[in-house]
Design a protein around this motif. Structure first.
Motif, mmCIF file in Angstrom:
data_model
loop_
_atom_site.group_PDB
_atom_site.id
_atom_site.type_symbol
_atom_site.label_atom_id
_atom_site.label_comp_id
_atom_site.label_asym_id
_atom_site.label_seq_id
_atom_site.Cartn_x
_atom_site.Cartn_y
_atom_site.Cartn_z
ATOM 1 N N GLY A 3 56.337 10.939 53.831
ATOM 2 C CA GLY A 3 56.740 11.078 52.442
ATOM 3 C C GLY A 3 57.955 11.968 52.340
ATOM 4 O O GLY A 3 58.359 12.614 53.321
ATOM 5 N N PRO A 4 58.579 12.036 51.164
ATOM 6 C CA PRO A 4 59.744 12.899 50.976
ATOM 7 C C PRO A 4 59.355 14.373 51.042
ATOM 8 O O PRO A 4 58.185 14.721 51.219
ATOM 9 N N THR A 5 60.339 15.233 50.925
ATOM 10 C CA THR A 5 60.065 16.666 50.949
ATOM 11 C C THR A 5 59.239 17.065 49.722
ATOM 12 O O THR A 5 59.281 16.420 48.676
ATOM 13 N N ASP A 6 58.485 18.138 49.896
ATOM 14 C CA ASP A 6 57.746 18.757 48.794
ATOM 15 C C ASP A 6 56.706 17.831 48.154
ATOM 16 O O ASP A 6 56.600 17.736 46.929
ATOM 17 N N VAL A 7 55.933 17.140 48.999
ATOM 18 C CA VAL A 7 54.799 16.373 48.486
ATOM 19 C C VAL A 7 53.485 16.854 49.098
ATOM 20 O O VAL A 7 52.423 16.327 48.773
ATOM 21 N N GLY A 8 53.555 17.850 50.009
ATOM 22 C CA GLY A 8 52.340 18.419 50.572
ATOM 23 C C GLY A 8 51.856 17.759 51.846
ATOM 24 O O GLY A 8 50.662 17.836 52.166
#
Length: 443
Positions: free
Chosen positions: A126-131
């Motif tokens: 997933g992209p950055t900052d999704v956990g």
């Protein structure tokens, strides 16, 4: 309690069934959390009742399936209780992975060496900052709590989830990953890329991922228990253009059979398309395990991080490698050596020139996989150097690293340099790898 203002002293929080206490701690500081009643967990690791647990700087979430009371001691930047969480989704995914592990162990015990004895290889994408890294820890800890010892793999150069940034790494996890100590580091396999972005040398990133994949395959071939326990992989957040191609390459090289997309519909659609009908682990077409692409919601506690916050997190990760987590305050060892007693190298030098443009038999000086010598200079000051297991120039590209040193002083007049190492004694190797990774130690 949902105040946005920093809090100090001891605060008591009450969690009902399936509620989550989210807390943000300033980088470089820490708070202590104590479970006083009920049950709770952090990243899937159970909190011990009555024993304070240190939470270092960053974002943390304390979740309770059945209700809990917790005390928080210290100053926080933000804290609140959330009732809407995706933890049930994560638990359901763990149940699917658990069935695969049981089937793999049973097949291995029956002497079946076919694909059925492979445990799940799951990658969080997933992209950055999704956990992604948080979910990877949760899935790993849930497996450990069921007496498995899965392999935890981190492919994010910018984060340094296992040791320092600018690396990819793998480590078997046989005890829970806790918020204070992080990933256990008894037997890490770490490769140094030298840069926090794979885009600056994608060929090297691909090569190191392939090297790690080969080592993982060899380990699983000789260790049925490890093979059944499977692999949990955290990937980088660059998922567009060349980043997407690097992601596909990593998933293929590591034989991932469960691709878990967090927080982006477009990426889920692209991966579903590209993995439709694909199988891994078989020797002939039509055999092997079908690749499954899952979709998970990101936690509401995950927020976008600024470039400055990311830089501070990287700096903190490097500091923790040499000095330990806040409160631990390890005492690293300082040593001075003549430059003549070490050899410093780097890998790559930019885009590779076409072979047709070079004289016959000559190799391009800008080959991205070429190992070259680094001449001593003041540019080494504040550099984080990897100590390579490679014993010769030819071994350096393919060898993993033993650890890292931090250059604190360069004395060109006397031809020597001073460095900090997390442990005393001789370096395990005098072959060092340099990259663009630097750290300025703040008092």
């Amino acid at each position: 309690m949902g105040d946005d203002a920093p809090n100090a002293g001891t605060q008591t929080h009450y969690l009902n069934k399936e509620e989550e206490f989210r807390v943000e701690v300033k980088i470089g500081t820490s708070v202590k959390v104590t479970l006083t009643d009920g049950t709770a967990e952090i990243f899937g690791a159970e909190l011990p009742k009555g024993t304070p647990v240190t939470l270092p700087g960053g974002k943390h979430a304390v979740f309770s399936w059945h209700g809990a009371t917790i005390d928080v001691l210290g100053a926080t930047e933000l804290e609140y209780v959330a009732r809407d969480t995706p933890m049930t989704q994560y638990l359901n995914l763990d149940g699917v992975l658990e069935e695969r592990r049981k089937a793999a162990a049973a097949a291995g015990a029956a002497g079946d060496d076919g694909f059925a004895s492979d445990g799940p290889r799951v990658a969080l994408v997933g992209p950055t900052d999704v956990g992604k890294s948080s979910i990877a820890k949760i899935l790993t800890n849930y497996a450990v709590r069921k007496q498995w010892a899965p392999l935890f793999v981190d492919l994010d150069l910018g984060q340094g989830g296992i040791t320092c940034p600018a690396t990819i790494g793998a480590v078997p996890v046989d005890r829970p990953i806790d918020a204070e100590e992080g990933v256990p580091l008894e037997m890490p396999l770490v490769y140094f890329a030298g840069d926090t972005s794979p885009g600056n040398n994608p060929d090297l990133y691909r090569y190191l991922v392939e090297r790690m994949a080969a080592m993982l395959d060899a380990r699983h071939a000789s260790n049925p228990a490890a093979r059944a326990a499977g692999v949990v992989i955290n990937t980088m957040g660059w998922v567009e253009g060349q980043g997407y191609k690097l992601l596909l390459h990593a998933l293929d090289a590591l034989k991932v059979d469960n691709v878990v997309v967090v927080g982006q519909e477009r990426l889920h659609s692209e991966l579903t398309r590209d993995f439709r009908g694909k199988r891994v682990g078989g020797d002939v077409p039509g055999e092997g395990t079908p690749v499954r692409v899952w979709k998970l919601n990101k936690s509401g506690g995950v927020v976008e991080r600024s470039p400055e916050f990311r830089r501070r997190c990287r700096d903190q990760k490097i500091r923790e490698y040499f000095y330990g987590a806040p409160g631990a305050e390890l005492q690293p060892h300082s040593q001075t050596l003549p430059f003549g007693q070490v050899s410093i190298f780097k890998v790559g030098g930019g885009p590779r020139a076409p072979a047709t443009a070079l004289p016959i038999g000559q190799q391009s000086s800008s080959d991205p996989l070429r190992v070259t010598t680094v001449a001593p200079s003041m540019s080494l000051l504040n550099s984080v150097l990897a100590v390579s297991h490679g014993r010769s120039n030819a071994d350096l590209l393919s060898s993993n690293v033993a650890g890292f040193i931090f250059v604190t002083e360069v004395d060109m007049r006397n031809g020597r340099f001073t460095f900090v190492s997390p442990s005393a004694g001789e370096l395990p190797s005098r072959n060092l790898l340099a990259g663009s990774l630097k750290w300025i130690e703040m008092p």
